[in-house]
Design an enzyme around this catalytic site. Structure first.
Site, PDB file in Angstrom:
ATOM      1  CG  HIS A 105      -2.093  -0.899   1.175  1.00 25.13           C
ATOM      2  ND1 HIS A 105      -1.948  -2.268   1.121  1.00 25.13           N
ATOM      3  CD2 HIS A 105      -3.436  -0.668   1.197  1.00 25.13           C
ATOM      4  CE1 HIS A 105      -3.144  -2.834   1.113  1.00 25.13           C
ATOM      5  NE2 HIS A 105      -4.062  -1.892   1.148  1.00 25.13           N
ATOM      6  CG  ASP A 162      -0.466   0.555  -4.035  1.00 21.79           C
ATOM      7  OD1 ASP A 162      -1.393  -0.056  -3.475  1.00 21.79           O
ATOM      8  OD2 ASP A 162       0.541   0.973  -3.438  1.00 21.79           O
ATOM      9  N   GLY A 163      -1.343  -2.348  -5.390  1.00 24.79           N
ATOM     10  CA  GLY A 163      -2.423  -3.311  -5.248  1.00 24.79           C
ATOM     11  C   GLY A 163      -3.737  -2.681  -4.816  1.00 24.79           C
ATOM     12  CG  HIS A 164      -6.273  -0.212  -1.778  1.00 26.03           C
ATOM     13  ND1 HIS A 164      -7.072   0.784  -2.317  1.00 26.03           N
ATOM     14  CD2 HIS A 164      -6.986  -0.754  -0.755  1.00 26.03           C
ATOM     15  CE1 HIS A 164      -8.203   0.844  -1.637  1.00 26.03           C
ATOM     16  NE2 HIS A 164      -8.179  -0.066  -0.684  1.00 26.03           N
ATOM     17  CG  HIS A 216     -11.065  -4.831  -2.136  1.00 22.83           C
ATOM     18  ND1 HIS A 216     -11.297  -3.486  -1.949  1.00 22.83           N
ATOM     19  CD2 HIS A 216     -10.734  -5.328  -0.921  1.00 22.83           C
ATOM     20  CE1 HIS A 216     -11.108  -3.189  -0.671  1.00 22.83           C
ATOM     21  NE2 HIS A 216     -10.763  -4.285  -0.021  1.00 22.83           N
ATOM     22  CD  GLU A 253     -12.226  -5.870   3.107  1.00 26.61           C
ATOM     23  OE1 GLU A 253     -12.504  -5.320   4.182  1.00 26.61           O
ATOM     24  OE2 GLU A 253     -11.188  -5.628   2.461  1.00 26.61           O
ATOM     25  CD  GLU A 282     -14.373  -1.490   3.422  1.00 23.34           C
ATOM     26  OE1 GLU A 282     -13.475  -0.680   3.735  1.00 23.34           O
ATOM     27  OE2 GLU A 282     -14.163  -2.501   2.729  1.00 23.34           O
ATOM     28  CB  CYS A 326     -14.156   2.471   2.722  1.00 21.29           C
ATOM     29  SG  CYS A 326     -13.331   3.112   4.200  1.00 21.29           S
ATOM     30  CB  CYS A 352      -9.945   2.135   6.036  1.00 22.14           C
ATOM     31  SG  CYS A 352     -11.099   0.745   5.977  1.00 22.14           S
ATOM     32  CB  CYS A 353     -14.824   2.892   8.002  1.00 26.20           C
ATOM     33  SG  CYS A 353     -14.877   1.503   6.822  1.00 26.20           S
TER      34      CYS A 353
END
Length: 610
Positions: free
Chosen positions: A139, A187-189, A249, A301, A317, A319, A394-395
């Site tokens: 990340h 990036d993976g996210h 995701h 997710e 979620e 987010c 994160c939320c």
């Protein structure tokens, strides 16, 4: 105040200055965010060790960091999102409540950032880790993106140059290391894509826009190690122009879509917009919960198959709904189509609003549409009520930054005048024109709109309404649900819009097997639910069957419904018809966003019918 997105001219709509009325729903929520949620996030950044992760690097010497890293490898982003919230709150209210934190953190960033511009406390402070060695999970660019967005918010909010200087060093590192002649790393996210575009908007440096473009063009070629969830999880399964189905995701999918749309807003590449509109059709027409939630699978997710929308197993979620809101905002800027504002409203007033307790200091991570009697909710992965914080936090800071900037999402302007998208009480300014909206929406459908200056006013008429009426001298016709009503605003004019809010029953497509034979109750933009606390003693949520032919009465923000409570079976399985007639019962439904504020208990949105 400054707005969260400020395109540099490729779009026909730009955000309008907006100030929400603190006495009504959204404005009051924004005040709660400032008074409770942002301070709560700041407190938990200390107790969870997020700020200490920076201090241990600053205090370390030749022997390495002064202590061990705490939290998930992306913990830095929790701080960055909270800083972004503070930046937008400074712009909104002028607060200086967090000056000490900002001063300390700015100094820490300066100390910890390398001479090349790299900044990541997990990698820098973990023995054996090296920069960008594990892009599928570390990340690093995700965290970098949130730092860039925080820096932009603080710069727009108060003119603070310190964080923008740090962000530019990091952005320059991305440009040089992953430019045309650099490593083809993603990036993976996803998240850095939209952040780089925003950094370009703030600084005018075209290299940041090109870096965002490279990130987007490189994605989908299976460059990342697939891991146990596969390339779908990382949004690396198909190039963005070829991907027509919302998969993997859900937060990563939606953040990527927001970044792609941001790129379109700057470069005008119509193939990107066409791809995003196809993807939107998949996500919002086949995989959307009635509350505005996204993602039906806990395992990764992720989005499920089309129409795979189980209410009790909904991941939804927080987010993801925030990301969907942000993506719809960008598509709204790009196209002016009412459907994007419609979905912003659905998510904001239902799934997103449900994620925060009435205290502003407890939160849902996932947002189910049903909680069963006897649910074992002691684990944070599926709690029975909102929790103050999460291991993966994160939320809460994501909510904080959205709410602090919310006034900038309600309206836009163009050469003709002002467009009102969120029907929230407040004052909205465009060049040559200011409108003030008085309303108790979403609990009431009466709006009084006062105009100062002159220009065309476009007011979104919600798709759910029936029998809407307007009293305005310059109206171009009758309100059409799902469209914008255009009025020639005249200085000093008062416009009155009436949106009848008769409760209505909604059914799902038969392909949503999990709620076949059920209805959801809606009034205006709000989804309602039945909560155990409102049922007579001995009657369980699972026993209720609604009479769809019976009238529904309105009592404030509560609805009185009529149905039957079927008898409980003494056996797990019994002959069909046994005990199904049930006893007549009148019960109450409350807005979904307010459930679980009276303690844990069973709840359901989708109600079986007689």
């Amino acid at each position: 105040m400054s707005t969260p997105v400020a395109p540099r001219g490729k779009t026909r709509l730009v955000p309008a200055e907006g100030r929400l009325d603190a006495g009504e729903f959204l404005g009051a929520w924004q005040e709660l965010n400032a008074a409770a949620t942002i301070p709560h996030c700041v407190e938990n950044l200390e107790t969870s060790g997020v700020v200490d992760n920076f201090r241990r690097l600053a205090d370390g010497g030749a022997d390495g960091p002064a202590g061990e890293f705490r939290g998930f490898w992306f913990a830095d982003s929790d701080l960055y999102k909270t800083l972004e919230a503070i930046g937008w709150e400074q712009a909104r209210s002028g607060t200086r409540d967090h000056t000490a934190l900002l001063d300390e953190v700015a100094a820490l960033f300066e100390q910890v950032q390398t001479s090349e511009g790299y900044l990541n406390t997990y990698v820098q402070g973990t023995p054996g880790e090296t920069e960008f060695a594990h892009p599928e999970y570390a990340h690093e660019l995700y965290c970098a993106g949130h730092l860039m967005q925080a820096a932009v918010a603080l710069h727009r909010g108060s003119g603070d140059e310190r964080f923008l200087t740090v962000a530019r060093r990091l952005g320059d590192l991305v440009v040089t290391r992953f430019g045309d002649d650099g490593e083809p790393l993603i990036d993976g996210h996803p998240e850095v894509e939209t952040a780089l575009v925003e950094l370009y908007r703030e600084t005018g440096e075209p290299a940041y826009l090109h870096a965002a473009e490279l990130q987007i063009e490189r994605r989908g070629h299976r460059w990342l190690e697939p891991g146990r969830f596969g390339s779908l999880y990382y949004q690396d399964h198909l190039p963005v122009r070829e991907n027509a189905e919302a998969l993997g995701h859900s937060v990563r999918q939606l953040y990527l879509a927001a970044g792609v749309t941001d790129l379109y807003l700057e470069n005008g590449d119509e193939t990107l917009l066409a791809a995003m509109e196809r993807l939107w059709d998949s996500a919002f027409r086949t995989k959307l919960y009635v509350t505005g939630g996204h993602g039906s699978r806990h395992r990764d997710e992720a989005y499920g198959d089309p129409y795979e929308l189980p209410p009790d197993r909904a991941y939804a979620e927080t987010c993801a709904s925030i990301a969907a809101f942000q993506w719809c905002w960008r598509l709204l800027l790009a196209t002016g189509r009412a459907r994007y504002a419609e979905e912003m409203e659905r998510a904001l007033l239902n799934a997103i609003a449900a994620s925060t307790a009435s205290t502003g200091r407890a939160f849902f991570y996932s947002n189910p549409l049903q909680l069963r009697t006897g649910h074992e909710g002691s684990d944070e992965d599926s709690p029975s009520e909102r929790l103050p914080w999460y291991a993966c936090a994160c939320c809460p800071p994501n909510l904080a930054r959205l709410l602090a900037s919310l006034g900038g999402y309600a309206a836009t302007s163009d050469d003709s005048g002002l467009q009102l998208h969120l029907l929230a009480a407040g004052t909205y300014e465009a060049p040559g024109m200011t409108v003030t909206v008085l309303t108790a929406y979403p609990s009431d459908g009466e709006l009084t709109i006062s105009v100062r200056g002159a220009g065309e006013l476009a007011i979104r008429v919600p798709a759910w309404t029936s029998g809407a009426s307007i009293d305005a001298a310059g109206s171009d016709g009758e309100p059409v649900p799902g469209e914008y009503l255009r009025v020639s605003g005249v200085d000093g004019e008062t416009i009155r819009l009436s949106l009848p809010m008769t409760p209505r029953l909604v059914r799902a497509d038969d392909r949503v097997d999990a709620v076949r034979g059920c209805v959801a109750v809606l009034r205006g933009p709000l989804v309602y639910c039945i909560e155990q606390a409102d049922l007579p003693g001995g009657v369980l949520v699972e026993q209720i069957r609604l009479d769809p032919a019976a009238p529904i009465s309105v009592e404030g923000d509560r609805l009185r419904l009529t149905g039957r409570a079927a008898a409980l079976n003494t056996e797990l399985y019994s002959a069909a018809g046994d005990g199904e007639a049930g006893e007549p019962i009148t019960f109450t439904a409350i807005p979904y966003h307010s459930w679980a504020n009276r303690g844990p208990g069973a709840m359901r949105v989708w109600i079986p019918t007689l």
